[in-house]
Write a protein that holds these residues in place. Structure first.
Motif, PDB file in Angstrom:
ATOM      1  N   CYS A 186      21.863  59.400  27.037  1.00 33.76           N
ATOM      2  CA  CYS A 186      21.917  58.935  28.488  1.00 33.76           C
ATOM      3  C   CYS A 186      23.351  57.869  28.546  1.00 33.76           C
ATOM      4  O   CYS A 186      23.966  58.079  29.636  1.00 33.76           O
ATOM      5  CB  CYS A 186      20.803  57.891  28.677  1.00 33.76           C
ATOM      6  N   LEU A 187      23.577  57.169  27.392  1.00 35.15           N
ATOM      7  CA  LEU A 187      24.799  56.425  27.529  1.00 35.15           C
ATOM      8  C   LEU A 187      26.024  57.271  27.498  1.00 35.15           C
ATOM      9  O   LEU A 187      27.002  56.832  28.255  1.00 35.15           O
ATOM     10  CB  LEU A 187      25.002  55.477  26.258  1.00 35.15           C
ATOM     11  N   TRP A 188      25.925  58.428  26.808  1.00 35.65           N
ATOM     12  CA  TRP A 188      27.068  59.386  26.828  1.00 35.65           C
ATOM     13  C   TRP A 188      27.117  60.038  28.345  1.00 35.65           C
ATOM     14  O   TRP A 188      28.391  60.196  29.080  1.00 35.65           O
ATOM     15  CB  TRP A 188      26.961  60.561  25.837  1.00 35.65           C
ATOM     16  N   ALA A 189      26.034  60.339  29.093  1.00 38.33           N
ATOM     17  CA  ALA A 189      26.040  60.748  30.468  1.00 38.33           C
ATOM     18  C   ALA A 189      26.702  59.721  31.358  1.00 38.33           C
ATOM     19  O   ALA A 189      27.421  60.086  32.388  1.00 38.33           O
ATOM     20  CB  ALA A 189      24.753  61.097  30.940  1.00 38.33           C
ATOM     21  N   LEU A 190      26.212  58.559  31.022  1.00 40.97           N
ATOM     22  CA  LEU A 190      26.830  57.421  31.859  1.00 40.97           C
ATOM     23  C   LEU A 190      28.134  57.018  31.571  1.00 40.97           C
ATOM     24  O   LEU A 190      29.132  57.006  32.775  1.00 40.97           O
ATOM     25  CB  LEU A 190      26.112  56.025  31.625  1.00 40.97           C
ATOM     26  N   ALA A 191      28.796  57.382  30.389  1.00 39.38           N
ATOM     27  CA  ALA A 191      30.059  57.312  29.877  1.00 39.38           C
ATOM     28  C   ALA A 191      30.894  58.459  31.002  1.00 39.38           C
ATOM     29  O   ALA A 191      31.949  58.220  31.346  1.00 39.38           O
ATOM     30  CB  ALA A 191      30.628  57.585  28.624  1.00 39.38           C
ATOM     31  N   ILE A 192      30.338  59.407  30.873  1.00 42.55           N
ATOM     32  CA  ILE A 192      30.978  60.612  31.749  1.00 42.55           C
ATOM     33  C   ILE A 192      31.100  60.324  32.930  1.00 42.55           C
ATOM     34  O   ILE A 192      32.254  60.606  33.712  1.00 42.55           O
ATOM     35  CB  ILE A 192      30.341  62.067  31.504  1.00 42.55           C
ATOM     36  N   VAL A 193      30.136  59.568  33.683  1.00 44.52           N
ATOM     37  CA  VAL A 193      30.229  59.355  35.024  1.00 44.52           C
ATOM     38  C   VAL A 193      31.209  58.155  35.323  1.00 44.52           C
ATOM     39  O   VAL A 193      32.005  58.312  36.391  1.00 44.52           O
ATOM     40  CB  VAL A 193      28.674  58.876  35.399  1.00 44.52           C
ATOM     41  N   LEU A 194      31.013  57.357  34.380  1.00 42.87           N
ATOM     42  CA  LEU A 194      32.241  56.274  34.806  1.00 42.87           C
ATOM     43  C   LEU A 194      33.700  56.797  34.646  1.00 42.87           C
ATOM     44  O   LEU A 194      34.496  56.386  35.352  1.00 42.87           O
ATOM     45  CB  LEU A 194      32.061  55.197  33.552  1.00 42.87           C
ATOM     46  N   VAL A 195      33.872  57.631  33.750  1.00 44.80           N
ATOM     47  CA  VAL A 195      35.316  58.258  33.549  1.00 44.80           C
ATOM     48  C   VAL A 195      35.872  59.097  34.819  1.00 44.80           C
ATOM     49  O   VAL A 195      36.625  58.962  35.301  1.00 44.80           O
ATOM     50  CB  VAL A 195      35.501  58.957  32.168  1.00 44.80           C
ATOM     51  N   ARG A 196      34.605  60.125  35.206  1.00 42.64           N
ATOM     52  CA  ARG A 196      34.806  60.544  36.404  1.00 42.64           C
ATOM     53  C   ARG A 196      34.988  59.804  37.491  1.00 42.64           C
ATOM     54  O   ARG A 196      35.786  60.005  38.343  1.00 42.64           O
ATOM     55  CB  ARG A 196      33.601  61.400  36.832  1.00 42.64           C
ATOM     56  N   GLY A 203      42.428  58.787  41.889  1.00 46.51           N
ATOM     57  CA  GLY A 203      43.285  59.870  42.652  1.00 46.51           C
ATOM     58  C   GLY A 203      43.672  61.092  41.901  1.00 46.51           C
ATOM     59  O   GLY A 203      44.241  61.863  42.505  1.00 46.51           O
ATOM     60  N   TRP A 204      43.033  61.101  40.569  1.00 47.10           N
ATOM     61  CA  TRP A 204      43.432  62.219  39.824  1.00 47.10           C
ATOM     62  C   TRP A 204      42.160  63.473  39.801  1.00 47.10           C
ATOM     63  O   TRP A 204      42.601  64.168  39.225  1.00 47.10           O
ATOM     64  CB  TRP A 204      43.332  61.744  38.325  1.00 47.10           C
ATOM     65  N   LEU A 205      41.081  62.983  40.561  1.00 40.82           N
ATOM     66  CA  LEU A 205      40.055  64.057  40.631  1.00 40.82           C
ATOM     67  C   LEU A 205      39.437  63.777  42.009  1.00 40.82           C
ATOM     68  O   LEU A 205      39.355  62.886  42.678  1.00 40.82           O
ATOM     69  CB  LEU A 205      39.157  63.871  39.692  1.00 40.82           C
ATOM     70  N   ASN A 206      39.187  65.085  42.815  1.00 41.83           N
ATOM     71  CA  ASN A 206      38.665  65.110  44.034  1.00 41.83           C
ATOM     72  C   ASN A 206      37.244  64.738  43.786  1.00 41.83           C
ATOM     73  O   ASN A 206      36.459  64.977  42.751  1.00 41.83           O
ATOM     74  CB  ASN A 206      38.564  66.397  44.841  1.00 41.83           C
ATOM     75  N   ASN A 207      36.353  63.713  44.591  1.00 34.23           N
ATOM     76  CA  ASN A 207      35.195  63.351  44.720  1.00 34.23           C
ATOM     77  C   ASN A 207      34.290  64.399  45.171  1.00 34.23           C
ATOM     78  O   ASN A 207      34.396  64.554  46.346  1.00 34.23           O
ATOM     79  CB  ASN A 207      34.965  62.127  45.407  1.00 34.23           C
ATOM     80  N   VAL A 208      33.571  65.175  44.259  1.00 33.78           N
ATOM     81  CA  VAL A 208      32.772  66.254  44.631  1.00 33.78           C
ATOM     82  C   VAL A 208      31.343  65.902  44.288  1.00 33.78           C
ATOM     83  O   VAL A 208      31.076  64.993  43.500  1.00 33.78           O
ATOM     84  CB  VAL A 208      33.184  67.494  43.693  1.00 33.78           C
TER      85      VAL A 208
END
Length: 208
Positions: A186-196, A203-208
Motif C-alpha cells: 500500500c505504501l508503494w502504491a501511495l509512493a507511485i501516486v505521489l510521484v505521479r 508539467g512532466w506528465l498529463n493528468n489522466v
C-alpha cells in the motif's frame, strides 16, 4: 459559526480516516511497536501542519505559482514513502514487539506528513479559504474551525491506533508478516501516486 463547526468536524474526520501515507504509518508503527508508537505517529500533524497552514494562506493571497513547490515536495514524499514500504518487507516472522523509540517514530511521522503534498493541497484549496472566510466573521470562528478540524483528524488516527493495537493479538506468525507486507505494498502504491502527482504538478506528465 455552526457552518464552520460542521465543516471542521466533517473535514477533520474525513482527513483522519482517509487512507494515505500517515494513515498507513500509524497502522504500521502500531503493529510493529505497539499502541504508544501509533499514537505518537498520529500526533505528527499537530507539529507539521502549523507552518503548512501559514504557508498555504500566504500562497493563496500572494503567491499564485505553487505547482513547482508542490511538485518537488510530492516527488520527495514519494521516495520517502517508497522507503517506508521497503522497511515493511524487511519484517521477519516474529511477533516480538520492540520497545517504541518515540523520537524515531515521531521523526518518521513528521517526514511522512511534511513531504506529502496532500496537507498542502488541502490547505491551499479548502482549508485556507475556509479560514479566511471564517476570519471575516470573527477570529474566534476561524480558531474554532481549525481546532475542531485537528481534534477530529488526530482523534480519528488515535482511534485507528487503538483498534489496531487491540486486534494485533489475533495476528500471528506468517499472518503478521503478510499483513506488514500488504501495508508495504500500500505504501508503494501511495509512493507511485505521489510521484505521479509530482510529475503532473511539474508539467512532466498529463493528468489522466
Amino acid at each position: 459559526m455552526i457552518n464552520f463547526v460542521t465543516m471542521g468536524f466533517v473535514l477533520g474526520l474525513s482527513a483522519g480516516l482517509t487512507p494515505g501515507p500517515l494513515f498507513a504509518l500509524v497502522v504500521s508503527e502500531t503493529l510493529r511497536y505497539g499502541l504508544r508508537a501509533g499514537v505518537i505517529a498520529a500526533m505528527a500533524p499537530l507539529l507539521t501542519d502549523l507552518p503548512i497552514v501559514a504557508a498555504s494562506i500566504f500562497f493563496l493571497n500572494s503567491y499564485a505559482d505553487s505547482d513547482l513547490i508542490l511538485g518537488l515536495v510530492s516527488l520527495f514524499g514519494g521516495v520517502f514513502v517508497f522507503y517506508l514500504g521497503f522497511e515493511n518487507f524487511c519484517i521477519k516472522n516474529d511477533l516480538h514487539i520492540a520497545e517504541p523509540n518515540s523520537q524515531t517514530t515521531f521523526r518518521k511521522a513528521i517526514l511522512v506528513n511534511a513531504l506529502s503534498p496532500h496537507p498542502y493541497l488541502f490547505w491551499i484549496t479548502v482549508g485556507a479559504p475556509a479560514v479566511i472566510s471564517a476570519s471575516r466573521q470573527n477570529l474566534m470562528v476561524a480558531s474554532v474551525f481549525v481546532g475542531i478540524f485537528y481534534v477530529m483528524l488526530v482523534g480519528a488516527k488515535v482511534f485507528l491506533a487503538i483498534v489496531v493495537s487491540r486486534s494485533k493479538n489475533f495476528i500471528v506468525g506468517k499472518v503478521f508478516v503478510n499483513s506488514m507486507r500488504m501495508i508495504g505494498l500500500c505504501l508503494w502504491a501511495l509512493a507511485i501516486v505521489l510521484v505521479r502527482d509530482g510529475f503532473v504538478l511539474l508539467g512532466w506528465l498529463n493528468n489522466v
